[in-house]
Write a protein that holds these residues in place. Structure first.
Motif, mmCIF file in Angstrom:
data_model
loop_
_atom_site.group_PDB
_atom_site.id
_atom_site.type_symbol
_atom_site.label_atom_id
_atom_site.label_comp_id
_atom_site.label_asym_id
_atom_site.label_seq_id
_atom_site.Cartn_x
_atom_site.Cartn_y
_atom_site.Cartn_z
ATOM 1 N N THR A 150 1.062 -1.366 0.128
ATOM 2 C CA THR A 150 -0.149 -0.219 -0.016
ATOM 3 C C THR A 150 1.139 1.428 -0.363
ATOM 4 O O THR A 150 0.383 2.532 -0.411
ATOM 5 C CB THR A 150 -1.038 -0.379 1.400
ATOM 6 O OG1 THR A 150 -0.163 0.042 2.547
ATOM 7 C CG2 THR A 150 -1.292 -0.762 1.500
ATOM 8 N N ASN B 23 -4.609 0.496 -8.206
ATOM 9 C CA ASN B 23 -4.547 -0.398 -6.971
ATOM 10 C C ASN B 23 -4.915 -0.808 -5.715
ATOM 11 O O ASN B 23 -4.970 0.610 -4.828
ATOM 12 C CB ASN B 23 -3.113 -0.127 -6.975
ATOM 13 C CG ASN B 23 -2.365 -1.196 -7.583
ATOM 14 O OD1 ASN B 23 -2.491 -1.816 -7.628
ATOM 15 N ND2 ASN B 23 -0.974 -0.535 -8.276
ATOM 16 N N PRO B 24 -6.414 -0.719 -5.863
ATOM 17 C CA PRO B 24 -7.051 -0.950 -4.210
ATOM 18 C C PRO B 24 -6.264 -1.497 -3.010
ATOM 19 O O PRO B 24 -5.573 -2.137 -3.388
ATOM 20 C CB PRO B 24 -8.327 -1.437 -4.607
ATOM 21 C CG PRO B 24 -7.874 -2.704 -5.468
ATOM 22 C CD PRO B 24 -6.830 -1.948 -5.771
ATOM 23 N N LEU B 25 -7.128 -1.130 -1.973
ATOM 24 C CA LEU B 25 -6.629 -2.141 -0.948
ATOM 25 C C LEU B 25 -8.609 -2.628 -0.397
ATOM 26 O O LEU B 25 -8.822 -1.895 -0.748
ATOM 27 C CB LEU B 25 -6.197 -0.705 0.555
ATOM 28 C CG LEU B 25 -6.504 -1.619 1.912
ATOM 29 C CD1 LEU B 25 -5.599 -2.819 2.461
ATOM 30 C CD2 LEU B 25 -6.255 -0.212 3.219
ATOM 31 N N THR B 150 -3.511 6.131 1.934
ATOM 32 C CA THR B 150 -2.830 4.947 1.121
ATOM 33 C C THR B 150 -2.669 3.616 -0.283
ATOM 34 O O THR B 150 -2.067 2.871 -0.509
ATOM 35 C CB THR B 150 -2.271 3.697 2.638
ATOM 36 O OG1 THR B 150 -3.929 3.121 2.423
ATOM 37 C CG2 THR B 150 -2.055 4.281 3.995
ATOM 38 N N THR B 151 -4.160 4.341 -1.017
ATOM 39 C CA THR B 151 -4.032 3.306 -2.047
ATOM 40 C C THR B 151 -5.388 4.466 -3.352
ATOM 41 O O THR B 151 -5.462 5.225 -2.396
ATOM 42 C CB THR B 151 -5.500 2.342 -1.587
ATOM 43 O OG1 THR B 151 -4.863 1.590 -2.194
ATOM 44 C CG2 THR B 151 -6.354 2.966 -0.098
ATOM 45 N N ASP B 152 -5.489 3.751 -3.878
ATOM 46 C CA ASP B 152 -5.978 4.440 -4.958
ATOM 47 C C ASP B 152 -7.601 4.639 -4.610
ATOM 48 O O ASP B 152 -8.270 5.626 -5.551
ATOM 49 C CB ASP B 152 -6.101 3.800 -6.079
ATOM 50 C CG ASP B 152 -4.885 4.133 -6.967
ATOM 51 O OD1 ASP B 152 -3.643 5.182 -6.814
ATOM 52 O OD2 ASP B 152 -3.805 2.826 -7.825
#
Lengths: 362, 362
Positions: A150, B23-25, B150-152
């Motif tokens: 992340t 890019n997901p979390l 922290t993520t898209d």
């Protein structure tokens, strides 16, 4: 950038280049122990029983900008404020996300935190300081692996009272000479007390200097603290994917010694990020400890509080507190992210602003 | 992409465009309740007492690729495997990082998870189902705010047995007509039992249909479940920064109704990601519930298990299980990330591979 390169210049510069302009995730690993309550060991709390509240209060400060578990902010017996104030200010300025990870706590923070199934630590003089080390280490490794996906890189700091004594314990168990070399929050570094405490712990565990060099999990279990399993596991899980800046003082040498025994192949992706106060400290020797087993570079935020308008902050220049809650690493990460937009002087202004707000000063 | 647009085509396509190649979390919010143990309410466990183990086991499956709290994987009383198997396969294929968040659990998972200070839920027929809702909601909001950096984008799923009954409870308390419209894991959707359970809960709380429309926190406290506070808070904290794909079936309508009452300004950054089995279900009506108060788009992974070589998976085509553990949203996120490299058929192959491995099949 107001960063001192305190060892291994080539690798230090390469690491700084890797993190310039990048977005890290800051993790603060927290824990509490009975070791931290031994009289004269720690100044991370106004008196020994308060040390149970210092790590959760530091965690709240980072996430909320204020403490919930205590009034004001954690202070030393002399009233010097927690280095969490430095970390909070740096992370806030640079808009760096924060995750709190518990290694094992007596008092839980009133904020979200990652639970790894750890317990608070006992007094290391029992020789049986920490439970469940292998499991916490493994869970932290899994978390580190996922978190690495992340972020550009990780900054990992800690808050655990008595942490330099347990660091000396683990370093000794692993056969690294660190007597007289670990740092202290106190005005007079109580090296003899720390050495005696560690000797008692090793004896109670039936161990001796270096006898656990090949058993790092047992070294933590006997004479370490619960932050160590969480911290080492996070670094091991993350550092095969992204760089990790280990944010702390001489305690980082114990973490590095553990990683060196557990997963030495990730060492090449690590640096220590500390403060000038640790790097220039005459009563401790981080470089001397590390030099015995690794060439991990040491970076130090060139913070200077001598011109602060607050005596509580100026006192940092006398060698009290020095580091903690990832203060040095957070400062380095903020400067690396923001480039020319922030320097040590601007950081001090932000720290003073937050200190005044939190303490009701003018 | 094998994704069905089940409502609000323009907004749905815009959302899909936002997440393509990103890019997901993935977050799985878990909880347990006594409501899930009412006979005939839930099939998320081989029998009612097992429902306490289903969410932690699902969480372990996502992080470890296998369960630790139980042998094998969670199954329905008919032996149909958890949709966690779908989520795990999709997330693994696309190398999507996972974070588990506890809303309140009787059994803790043996993996790292984010603790928010919540407790397991009581039976909603008490009218006093969940403690500490406002605090969990606030802690989740803080976590969501930090994780968004922290993520898209975020994908948030859930695992909580009895979740459609508590969803009906909260929807009713908020004045949304959902009787006969919530989904079920069971072969015959027990709509009457769910309605009676909710009516008993509202009566015990001294509330009635719509009486808590302006008090979403109390709606959860009286007739909701502990997953809801965690889920809503995460979405509210994150969605002002990044898009959030809410991964679930009709339970998502309760979360959306809560968000609509708490922070409606973030609704524009949300979509529901579910499965074809929910979108095409004749015994429930997700679109009909949502249409009463928001125009959040519904996307559905076009999964089809009718050609599977395993009867346990083929049974998904008869309308059992349908969704859970963010299966639909995880599948959509994997396809959005990998583009042409994965489709529903390749996903099925990966699910079959993992199913065979975990169940010792050939």
């Amino acid at each position: 950038m107001d960063v001192i390169i305190a060892s291994n210049e080539t690798r230090a510069k390469a690491f700084l280049n890797k993190i310039k302009g990048k977005n890290p995730l800051f993790i603060c690993t927290i824990g509490t122990t009975e070791t931290g309550k031994i009289a004269g060991i720690s100044a991370a709390g106004a008196h020994p029983e308060f040390t149970d509240f210092t790590p959760p209060a530091d965690a709240e400060l980072l996430l909320l900008g204020r403490c919930k578990s205590i009034n004001g902010v954690p202070v030393t017996p002399d009233g010097i404020p927690t280095p969490g104030l430095i970390a909070m200010s740096a992370l806030g300025l640079a808009d760096i996300p924060v995750l709190i990870v518990s290694g094992g706590l007596k008092i839980k923070p009133q904020i979200p935190f990652l639970e790894l199934g750890g317990c608070p630590g006992r007094d290391i003089r029992t020789g049986n300081a920490v439970d469940n080390v292998a499991e916490v280490l493994e869970r932290a490794r899994i978390a580190g692996k996922h978190l690495a996906k992340t972020t550009d890189y990780l900054v990992v700091g800690e808050s655990i009272p008595g942490g330099t004594t347990t660091a000396l314990g683990v370093l000794s168990a692993l056969g690294v000479k660190a007597e007289g070399k670990v740092s202290s929050t106190l005005p007079e570094n109580p090296h003899n007390l720390k050495s005696e405490t560690v000797k008692a712990g090793l004896a109670a565990a039936g161990e001796s200097f270096g006898s656990l060099a090949k058993n790092p999990v047992k070294a933590i279990s006997c004479v370490g603290d619960p932050m160590m399993a969480a911290f080492s596991g996070l670094v091991i899980g993350a550092a095969s994917h992204v760089p990790v800046l280990m944010a702390g003082g001489t305690q980082m040498s114990a973490i590095l010694a553990l990683i060196n025994a557990l997963n030495p192949e990730v060492l090449c992706n690590l640096a220590v990020g500390t403060t000038r106060w640790v790097a220039r400290d005459k009563s401790s020797d981080l470089k001397g400890i590390l030099g015995q087993f690794c060439d991990t570079p040491i970076l130090a935020a060139d913070l200077n509080f001598s011109a602060s308008r607050f005596s509580g902050l100026r006192t940092y220049e006398t060698g009290l507190v020095k580091e903690g809650v990832g203060a040095g690493g957070a400062s380095i990460a903020a400067m690396a992210k923001l480039g020319d937009k922030v320097n040590a002087n601007l950081l001090l202004k932000e720290i003073e602003r937050n200190y005044a707000l939190l303490m009701g000063l003018k």
